[in-house]
Design a protein around this motif. Structure first.
Motif, PDB file in Angstrom:
ATOM      1  N   THR B  28       0.822  -1.204   0.000  1.00  0.00           N
ATOM      2  CA  THR B  28       0.000   0.000   0.000  1.00  0.00           C
ATOM      3  C   THR B  28       0.856   1.255   0.000  1.00  0.00           C
ATOM      4  O   THR B  28       0.582   2.202  -0.735  1.00  0.00           O
ATOM      5  CB  THR B  28      -0.899  -0.011   1.257  1.00  0.00           C
ATOM      6  N   SER B  32       0.998   3.988  -2.907  1.00  0.00           N
ATOM      7  CA  SER B  32       0.595   5.374  -2.662  1.00  0.00           C
ATOM      8  C   SER B  32       1.731   6.341  -3.005  1.00  0.00           C
ATOM      9  O   SER B  32       1.487   7.448  -3.486  1.00  0.00           O
ATOM     10  CB  SER B  32       0.114   5.559  -1.221  1.00  0.00           C
ATOM     11  N   LEU B 369      -5.517   5.403  -1.510  1.00  0.00           N
ATOM     12  CA  LEU B 369      -4.078   5.504  -1.792  1.00  0.00           C
ATOM     13  C   LEU B 369      -3.645   6.968  -1.857  1.00  0.00           C
ATOM     14  O   LEU B 369      -2.578   7.331  -1.379  1.00  0.00           O
ATOM     15  CB  LEU B 369      -3.738   4.820  -3.118  1.00  0.00           C
ATOM     16  N   GLY B 373      -0.996   8.663   0.619  1.00  0.00           N
ATOM     17  CA  GLY B 373       0.164   9.361   0.057  1.00  0.00           C
ATOM     18  C   GLY B 373       0.192  10.809   0.506  1.00  0.00           C
ATOM     19  O   GLY B 373       1.258  11.384   0.748  1.00  0.00           O
TER      20      GLY B 373
END
Lengths: 323, 381
Positions: B28, B32, B369, B373
């Motif tokens: 993940t 991201s 995501l 991020g």
């Protein structure tokens, strides 16, 4: 009786996705069996960075060392396993010394696929002759299958010879009715996916092994009433809070932890339903400390897990359902 | 305000390698970061080996395979950015590798049909690592991407991953090959003229593998003979790529005791190997805001407003429960803070630590995501 079969096995293999608590479960099974009067060894497989000092209070070495009454600990490191196996497989000591000292032979053995797995499996089989129970903390899912299927590959390629002998010996060991495998899972979607895939791969690729037992670690049992859940949902909608998003506001702050707990309960219920539908009904090991805020060290985790297993065992023997 | 160090990495580096133990959201985090870099106008590939299905689906990856699949980006990014995702299929990769390094199609066929090769191609426990490094070199070298973000396999394997190029090189070490191939190269049949050092080696290995198999194994190595230059060049290039100034490793962990230990271990390993590590991403943190003294009272009032139709005292019971849960969450956050400080002790002054909160539900769509991020790069809500 799955838990009884698991804990009364002679060979207990433990695997699962990384980070699920495999090593803790292996340590807990070892502790419980030792308390139940078996002579047990907990064996790690070629571990670089052993979690065992935290879990069982000692760094494992290749030779089993005692850590409690009836309980030994070891790490099956590959080079030492190779030496150990050569001594057992080749009876001419001079030849063993020559093999071990020859750089080219060593490089070749290191590079040839399957040799590593074979000598490790041979060591496991050897330990099974010396203990009432051998609990093996295998590598994570895919690698564990990779190790366990090596004897079949060897059997296909080799007609005779020491490696073929190990292959036959290990297949026979895995086929014994008291050999068992546990998959440690968590109530998270991707972990459950991997558990289901692993069970399928094992069935296809290590067919002699008894059906695996799934241990659902960090399970959260329902504590909110239906009405409390409904109200939580209403409040959630009214304030528009998402857990962990850092959206402040006094009420939002308080809802966040509640949402999180409800989410953990839902995830546990969903994991159990999915696994049970595939005849992989899990045994639940409770999450320690709400929201993972458990402050005890890894040794306490092992003790708590061993207690949970002991309770499950006596419930099973009394004919009560799990859960 | 964007966090300058990570922002710089996303804008300037060519290769980011996410390492860490399993179950911490490594895939993940890798995905991201890839999204963030693409939004900064770069052509990005995220290469994953062990993806969560739903994450894969959210990125548009319907199947395993070695094709780069384009991922649609949201509007508002800097111009020129694009995102592709690839899920590694070890079997396809090994075939492509053999086909590429073999001098001709016939040599490739010989290997691909060798009985030993076919058996091991299916079962080498570490093949994912070999294949990951192989594919990685391939995509970085292709020039199609400004940045490649790699999600490495989990913990014990990740070290294998770093060792994979070296191990592959040893496997195809010219010197070893020479010993094993000598009887053929000199036109002598195997088993007839075994003498000198190679005879000793053969005889010793005969004890291990059985003599009959040794002939077959030797054939396998002979089939590999044509490939070893290709293998060695490739593995040297990968080692070089890992240490390049345009590469950064990122250690990903969760704020749990065991994950934090593993992160410290990785920091040490990377330093020892002289590999460039930018720092640690701590994912799934418990985040708490400041608590207002009247929060519980305000929640109580709100709960009573929404209590209609439910059992009596539901509001009071829930508010008490939420207050207790909140206190536990605060304890957890404080505990995590201490664990982070422990990670900090293992870090060099040049390294950074980035945190991302645990998001509700599992992160399995592009929106999530982007949010994750955003937390990491400090530029989003």
């Amino acid at each position: 009786m799955p838990l009884t079969d698991l804990l009364d096995s002679r060979l207990l293999l433990v695997t699962g996705k990384g980070g699920t608590g495999k090593s803790s479960l292996a340590a807990a099974c070892g502790r419980l069996s030792a308390e139940r009067g078996k002579r047990v060894v907990v064996a790690e497989v070629d571990s670089f960075q052993s979690p065992m000092p935290g879990l069982l209070g000692r760094t494992p070495e290749f030779q089993p060392r005692p850590i409690a009454r009836n309980l030994d600990l070891c790490n099956i490191t590959w080079l030492e396993a190779l030496e150990d196996w050569l001594h057992r497989a080749i009876h001419v000591q001079r030849v063993v010394q020559l093999i071990l000292r020859n750089r080219l032979v060593n490089l070749f053995l290191d590079a040839t696929p399957g040799v590593r797995e074979t000598v490790i499996l041979s060591r496991i089989a050897h330990l099974c002759d010396e203990y009432d129970q051998v609990v093996v903390d295998l590598p994570a899912s895919g690698h564990a299958v990779g190790i366990l299927q090596v004897p079949w590959v060897a059997r296909e390629l080799l007609e005779t010879g020491p490696i073929r002998d190990v292959a036959d010996q290990v297949i026979e060991l895995l086929a014994r009715p008291d050999s068992r495998l546990a998959i440690v899972a968590l109530p998270e979607e991707m972990v459950v996916n991997e558990t289901i895939e692993l069970a399928e791969r094992l069935r296809a690729e290590v067919p002699v092994l008894a059906a695996p037992v799934v241990m659902l670690n960090r399970a959260t049992s329902p504590s909110l009433t239906a009405d409390e859940r409904t109200l939580l949902l209403r409040l959630h909608q009214a304030t528009g809070v998402r857990a962990g998003d850092g959206q402040a506001g006094p009420v939002a702050e308080l809802l966040r932890a509640g949402r999180w707990e409800a989410e953990l309960e839902d995830a546990t219920r969903e994991a159990i339903a999915r696994l049970s539908a595939l005849q992989l009904t899990p045994f639940e090991l409770p999450r320690l400390g709400a929201l993972g805020g458990f402050q005890g060290g890894p040794d306490v985790v092992v003790q708590q897990m061993a207690r949970a297993l002991a309770r499950g065992l006596s419930r099973e023997l009394a004919g009560e359902p799990h859960g | 305000m964007a966090e300058p160090v990570l922002d710089g990495l996303l804008r300037e580096q060519r290769l980011l390698l996410c390492v860490g133990s399993g179950g911490v959201g490594k895939t993940t985090v890798a995905a991201s970061l890839a999204v963030q870099a693409a939004l900064r106008g770069r052509r990005v590939l995220v290469l994953t080996i062990d993806p969560a299905r739903r994450l894969a689906n959210s990125l548009g990856l319907q199947r395993f395979g070695n094709d780069a699949v384009p991922v649609a980006l949201p509007d508002g990014g800097e111009p020129g950015g694009s995102l592709h995702a690839m899920m590694l299929d070890p079997h396809t990769t090994i075939r492509q590798l053999i086909e590429r390094v073999a001098p001709d199609a016939a040599s490739a066929e010989r290997i691909l049909h060798n009985r030993i090769f076919r058996a091991i191609a299916d079962s080498i426990a570490g093949s994912q690592e070999y294949m990951a490094t192989e594919k990685l070199y391939d995509v970085v070298d292709s020039g199609r991407y400004d940045l490649v973000v790699l999600d490495t396999p989990p913990v014990k394997n990740a070290l294998d991953f770093l060792d994979a190029p070296g191990r592959l090189a040893r496997f195809t070490d010219r010197q070893i090959m020479k010993w094993f191939l000598a009887p053929y190269e000199e036109g002598r049949g195997f088993g007839r003229l075994l003498w000198g050092t190679s005879a000793v080696v053969f005889r010793l290995l005969g004890y291990v593998f059985g003599k009959e198999f040794l002939g077959e194994l030797s054939e396998f190595f002979q089939a590999f003979r044509d490939l070893y230059d290709g293998f060695r060049e490739r593995s040297e290039a990968v080692v070089e790529m890992f240490a390049a100034p345009s590469t950064r490793f990122l250690v990903v962990c969760a704020p749990t005791a065991s994950s934090v230990d593993t992160a410290r271990f990785f920091l040490g390993e990377l330093r020892q190997r002289g590999l460039p590590c930018a720092g640690v991403v701590v994912n799934q943190r418990a985040v708490v805001g400041s608590v207002a003294p009247d929060a519980e009272a305000a929640l109580g009032a709100l709960a009573h407003e929404h209590e209609a139709g439910l059992a009596p005292h539901t509001a009071d019971a829930l508010v008490a429960r939420l207050g207790a849960a909140d206190r536990r969450l605060r304890e957890l956050a404080a505990l995590e803070q201490r664990r982070l400080a422990f990670v900090g002790q293992a870090m060099a002054p040049s390294q950074s630590i980035w945190g991302a909160p645990r998001l509700e539900g599992e992160v399995h769509d592009l929106d999530a995501l982007i949010r994750l991020g955003g937390f990491l790069t400090g530029g989003a809500p």
